[in-house]
Scaffold this motif. Structure first.
Motif, short mmCIF file in Angstrom:
data_model
loop_
_atom_site.label_atom_id
_atom_site.label_comp_id
_atom_site.label_asym_id
_atom_site.label_seq_id
_atom_site.Cartn_x
_atom_site.Cartn_y
_atom_site.Cartn_z
N HIS A 1 13.49 -4.68 -5.46
CA HIS A 1 12.73 -4.53 -4.35
C HIS A 1 11.71 -3.25 -4.63
O HIS A 1 10.55 -3.13 -4.40
CB HIS A 1 13.09 -4.51 -2.98
CG HIS A 1 12.25 -4.68 -2.04
ND1 HIS A 1 11.09 -5.64 -1.81
CD2 HIS A 1 12.18 -4.04 -0.65
CE1 HIS A 1 10.67 -5.57 -0.65
NE2 HIS A 1 11.08 -4.54 -0.10
N VAL B 1 3.44 2.02 -4.96
CA VAL B 1 3.48 2.73 -3.77
C VAL B 1 4.62 3.72 -3.54
O VAL B 1 4.45 4.88 -2.80
CB VAL B 1 3.37 1.84 -2.40
CG1 VAL B 1 2.08 1.05 -2.35
CG2 VAL B 1 4.49 0.89 -2.27
N ILE B 2 5.63 3.56 -4.03
CA ILE B 2 6.98 4.23 -3.97
C ILE B 2 6.82 5.52 -4.62
O ILE B 2 7.09 6.76 -4.31
CB ILE B 2 8.29 3.50 -4.45
CG1 ILE B 2 8.57 2.53 -3.02
CG2 ILE B 2 9.32 4.41 -4.60
CD1 ILE B 2 9.67 1.63 -3.52
N LYS C 1 4.20 7.71 -3.29
CA LYS C 1 5.04 8.56 -1.94
C LYS C 1 5.83 9.63 -2.74
O LYS C 1 5.89 10.83 -1.96
CB LYS C 1 5.84 7.61 -1.12
CG LYS C 1 6.62 8.24 -0.18
CD LYS C 1 5.32 8.49 0.61
CE LYS C 1 5.56 8.27 2.47
NZ LYS C 1 4.31 8.48 3.22
N GLU D 1 11.07 9.22 -0.30
CA GLU D 1 10.81 9.67 1.15
C GLU D 1 11.20 11.09 1.26
O GLU D 1 10.65 11.71 2.66
CB GLU D 1 11.58 8.82 2.14
CG GLU D 1 12.98 9.09 2.34
CD GLU D 1 13.75 8.28 3.51
OE1 GLU D 1 13.01 7.59 4.54
OE2 GLU D 1 14.79 8.32 3.68
N ALA E 1 13.57 4.23 -2.72
CA ALA E 1 12.58 4.67 -1.54
C ALA E 1 13.11 5.64 -0.73
O ALA E 1 12.61 6.57 -0.20
CB ALA E 1 12.26 3.46 -1.07
N ARG E 2 14.39 5.40 -0.14
CA ARG E 2 15.02 6.06 0.98
C ARG E 2 16.60 6.39 0.60
O ARG E 2 17.06 6.03 -0.29
CB ARG E 2 15.06 5.06 2.06
CG ARG E 2 13.52 4.59 2.38
CD ARG E 2 13.79 3.20 3.39
NE ARG E 2 14.28 2.11 2.61
CZ ARG E 2 14.47 1.06 2.93
NH1 ARG E 2 14.00 0.66 3.93
NH2 ARG E 2 15.27 0.03 2.39
N MET F 1 4.30 -0.25 2.00
CA MET F 1 4.37 0.99 2.51
C MET F 1 5.06 1.06 3.62
O MET F 1 6.36 1.60 3.74
CB MET F 1 3.34 2.15 2.60
CG MET F 1 2.63 2.51 1.56
SD MET F 1 3.49 4.04 1.11
CE MET F 1 2.24 4.88 0.00
N PHE G 1 8.85 0.21 3.49
CA PHE G 1 9.83 1.21 3.24
C PHE G 1 9.77 2.46 4.25
O PHE G 1 10.83 3.09 4.39
CB PHE G 1 9.34 1.78 1.54
CG PHE G 1 9.63 0.48 0.82
CD1 PHE G 1 10.90 0.30 0.34
CD2 PHE G 1 8.89 -0.18 0.22
CE1 PHE G 1 11.00 -0.57 -0.61
CE2 PHE G 1 8.89 -1.06 -0.56
CZ PHE G 1 9.97 -1.36 -1.08
N PHE G 2 8.66 2.87 4.55
CA PHE G 2 8.75 4.39 4.97
C PHE G 2 8.25 4.38 6.57
O PHE G 2 7.64 3.55 6.92
CB PHE G 2 7.67 5.29 4.29
CG PHE G 2 8.12 5.09 2.83
CD1 PHE G 2 8.99 5.81 2.37
CD2 PHE G 2 7.19 4.46 1.89
CE1 PHE G 2 9.38 5.76 0.88
CE2 PHE G 2 7.47 4.51 0.42
CZ PHE G 2 8.53 5.23 0.08
N ASN G 3 8.74 5.49 7.11
CA ASN G 3 8.33 5.42 8.64
C ASN G 3 8.81 4.45 9.45
O ASN G 3 8.29 4.10 10.48
CB ASN G 3 6.84 5.88 8.86
CG ASN G 3 6.49 7.12 7.95
OD1 ASN G 3 7.28 8.22 7.91
ND2 ASN G 3 5.37 7.02 7.31
#
Lengths: 475, 261
Positions: A60, A67-68, A71, A211, A245-246, B27, B30-32
């Protein structure tokens, strides 16, 4: 770029098989890590199925890498770090040399990093007059010997304690010793001086966190902590796929990485590094740079067949179970990445024709997939590579590897779909085989072009009566 | 210049992916995101852990510490930690020279140990890893920083606290702050970490939930260096023989203070 010797796969493999010291080391390594890693997966609270979840997380992430990464860059910069996107090794080297010159760097300490090995950072630094020291003990041994790593996490697996003792005594001017503890102590002393004198530290990146804007480094020795803490400048290099991502993704991936790499619940040191020293802090680098490298990866990304390979977190679990790696060792693969991961990644990075032996040499047994912490289907991709070699491929610029083989298979497929022809062939073969050398009821040798089949094994002769004939007779 | 490469680089990835969905939409996956029910439960669980559960967690920590040769020792109060450290300083010899010195974090828990006084009888100085001179703090190569660096290098024991200790793999979690230098847990031969009993958490899941959703922890974030330490430095690079003290500390002691004050 680092030297590519993938064409020598066959001769290097032969040499490795005859090297008894290497054979013992590889057997020991696989016996130990292969078994223990499988057990470590079993002991996870979520069980080995956690690998499937990790696969989904990685896939994923890769599917949304644009986008990742964006970020990640945004957050690293927010933390005060610099981010450089390098299209290839040359870009990455030029950028890091520019940083080195800006800070008047003379001495560099390196943490182990496959990606810097891939782009040949060491030799580029040395050519520019920098004093570069590898600091992972295994890598340090390899550097002193002037060789390349033969395993992703155990780079000096092919060296005995006597080799290391001799090397240390020659290069470091210490008495000849062979006790691993004493040798480690000698390296500790020599490298401590280097850490404290270095102006710049570099390392790879095991897994960045988009993140929060941090990179993560994992080590057992503490050399990467040293390289990222003591010198005034620090550059981290990461392949563009090495990001999550996180933080909750890290929970799954870090645990699996440590188990896959060395059957540990957690490596001794895991560091999240995000940005330079703040005012008031006593240590940490004045400048933090992150170099994100493509170097052929976006091409892999664009191909649906091979995109999955970018899920790889370079733990080397597949090397530790691969029956082929276990015999031929890392050097035979002729590039930075060895074992099953190398058999897929190397052809994609350096050219499928150039590195064809790597994917042809694997067995497709599937042990690598079962042991992979992120459940990458390596056998599927080996087959995809072989199919490109058989058919040719314009996107990857592959010319069919062996036209003769292809026409033979075409003839075979025609023959077996025509009953009469096939029966005739069997009759002729059953007659003809009488003239071939035999021993204990087995054929010892086949004439060209089939002679490869009997090079290292005997063949069972064709039965005088076929199954169908016996069936019809009812006996 | 860097920015244009950035856009070109990301653009190439976008093209390779050939994505049908909008960036913002992806986005948002994944985020926020808001806190999940799962994370909420984890936070509740940490807050409301019963004494029995805490005891259980401590036992998990002790078991996990054994195979990695991490010494985890429970002590009833601050003064018993002080005497344990005094004993260690007496028994252990320095690695590089003959002069013994100790470096410690500036941390409320460490301050309560009164180490300077306790070690003065052995004539062992205790350096504090703190920059005092406000003006010099931002300067890149201040004399004070150089002096402190040398003191850390000279010390054979480094004493820190930690933010958390994760029981499942016996892992100290340490963030970096002024006065809490990262090299104190790295450069000296022996690392001692002093923590309170209630700093023990279960695993990475709990840690990340705290870092993301606990207001106080979230505010500080991971800092510019968050380090996990699970036992002493080690290597197995020579014939797969395990040796401690490759580059980092050869011995690590975690003193867990169990008093309630």
């Amino acid at each position: 770029m680092t030297e590519i010797t993938t064409e020598n796969y066959l001769s290097e493999a032969k040499r490795a098989i005859k090297n008894q010291v290497l054979q013992n080391a590889l057997a020991d390594l696989q016996h130990r890590f292969g078994t223990e890693t499988a057990l470590a997966y079993q002991n996870l609270p979520e069980g080995p199925e956690l690998r499937f979840k990790a696969h989904d997380i990685r896939m994923h992430t890769i599917d949304n890498l644009d986008v990742i990464l964006d970020k990640l860059a945004e957050n690293v910069r927010k933390n005060g770090g610099h981010v450089f996107f390098a299209n290839n090794g040359k870009d990455a080297i030029e950028y890091s040399l520019r940083i080195a010159r800006k800070h008047n760097v003379k001495r560099v300490v390196k943490g182990k990093s496959m990606v810097t090995e891939e782009i040949g950072l060491n030799s580029a630094f040395i050519e520019s007059g920098l004093d570069v020291s590898e600091t992972d003990l295994g890598e340090y041994i390899i550097q002193l010997a002037g060789e390349h790593p033969s395993h992703i996490i155990a780079p000096a697996i092919h060296k005995t304690r006597n080799d290391v003792g001799k090397l240390f005594s020659e290069k470091m001017g210490i008495p000849y010793i062979t006790d691993p503890a004493k040798l480690t102590q000698a390296a500790r002393k020599a490298l401590r001086e280097k850490f404290l004198a270095a102006d710049m530290g570099t390392s790879g990146c095991n897994l960045a966190c988009a993140e929060t804007g941090h990179i993560t480094t994992v080590s057992n020795e503490g050399n990467i902590r040293m390289a990222t803490t003591m010198p005034k400048v620090y550059i981290a290099f990461m392949g563009m796929e090495r990001v999550a991502a996180r933080l909750e993704d890290h929970d799954v991936l870090i645990r699996l990485l440590c188990r896959g790499a060395s059957a540990q619940n957690m490596a001794t040191y895991v560091s999240y590094i995000g940005g330079p020293r703040y005012p008031g802090q006593a240590d940490g680098p004045e400048e933090f740079h992150l170099v994100i490298l493509d170097n052929g990866r976006s091409r892999i990304l664009a191909d649906e067949d091979f995109r999955e390979m970018l899920c790889c977190i370079r733990c080397a679990a597949c090397l530790n179970v691969c029956p082929v790696y276990g015999k031929i060792g890392g050097h035979s693969y002729g590039f930075t990445y060895s074992g099953p991961v190398g058999a897929v990644v190397t052809p994609l990075l350096v050219g499928i024709n150039k590195a064809k032996h790597l994917c042809l040499g694997e067995t497709l047994c599937g042990a690598c997939k079962d042991q992979c912490p992120v459940d990458i289907d390596i056998p599927r991709m080996l087959l995809a590579l072989r199919s490109k070699l058989a058919e040719g491929d314009s996107v990857w610029g592959v010319t069919p590897a062996d036209r003769k083989e292809k026409s033979m298979y075409r003839a075979w497929s025609w023959m077996i779909s025509h009953r009469g022809v096939y029966d005739l062939f069997l009759k002729m073969a059953a007659f003809g085989q009488k003239f071939l050398p035999q021993k204990e009821g087995m054929i010892r040798w086949l004439p060209p072009p089939m002679n490869g089949w009997t090079q290292s094994r005997d063949m069972k002769p064709i039965a005088s009566e076929s199954f169908l004939q016996r069936w019809r007779k009812g006996s | 210049m860097a920015t244009s490469k950035h856009a070109e680089f990301i653009g190439r990835i976008k093209k390779a992916l050939g994505h049908p969905k909008e960036d913002d939409q992806r986005m948002a996956e994944f985020f926020n995101l808001p806190i999940s029910e799962n994370d909420r439960t984890i936070l509740e669980h940490i807050k409301n852990r019963t004494p029995e559960e805490k005891q259980k967690l401590f036992e998990v920590l002790i078991e996990a510490a054994k195979p990695i040769n991490l010494n985890v020792i429970a002590l009833p109060d601050v003064s018993s930690v002080t005497s344990a450290i005094v004993d260690l300083v007496e028994q252990k010899e320095p690695e590089w020279g003959s002069k013994k010195s100790v470096v410690a974090w500036n941390h409320p828990l460490i301050e309560r140990l009164n180490l300077e006084e306790a070690l003065s009888q052995q004539d062992v100085p205790v350096y504090v890893a703190e920059l005092k001179n406000e003006e010099e703090q931002s300067s890149s190569s201040s004399d004070e920083r150089k002096r402190l660096r040398q003191q850390i290098i000279d010390s054979y024991i480094g004493i820190t606290s930690a933010d958390f200790c994760m029981a499942d793999a016996a892992t100290l979690v340490m963030r970096t702050r002024p006065g809490q230098a990262r090299s104190v847990s790295l450069v000296p031969l022996i690392h001692i970490a002093v923590i309170r009993y209630d700093q023990i958490i279960a695993d990475l899941k709990e840690l990340y939930a705290l870092l993301k959703w606990d207001p106080e922890n979230h505010k500080e974030g991971l800092t510019n260096c968050m380090t996990f330490i699970s036992g002493p430095s080690k290597t197995a690079d020579i014939e797969a023989n395990m040796v401690h003290g490759a580059h980092g500390p050869r011995e690590v002691y975690v003193y867990v203070i169990s008093d309630k004050d």
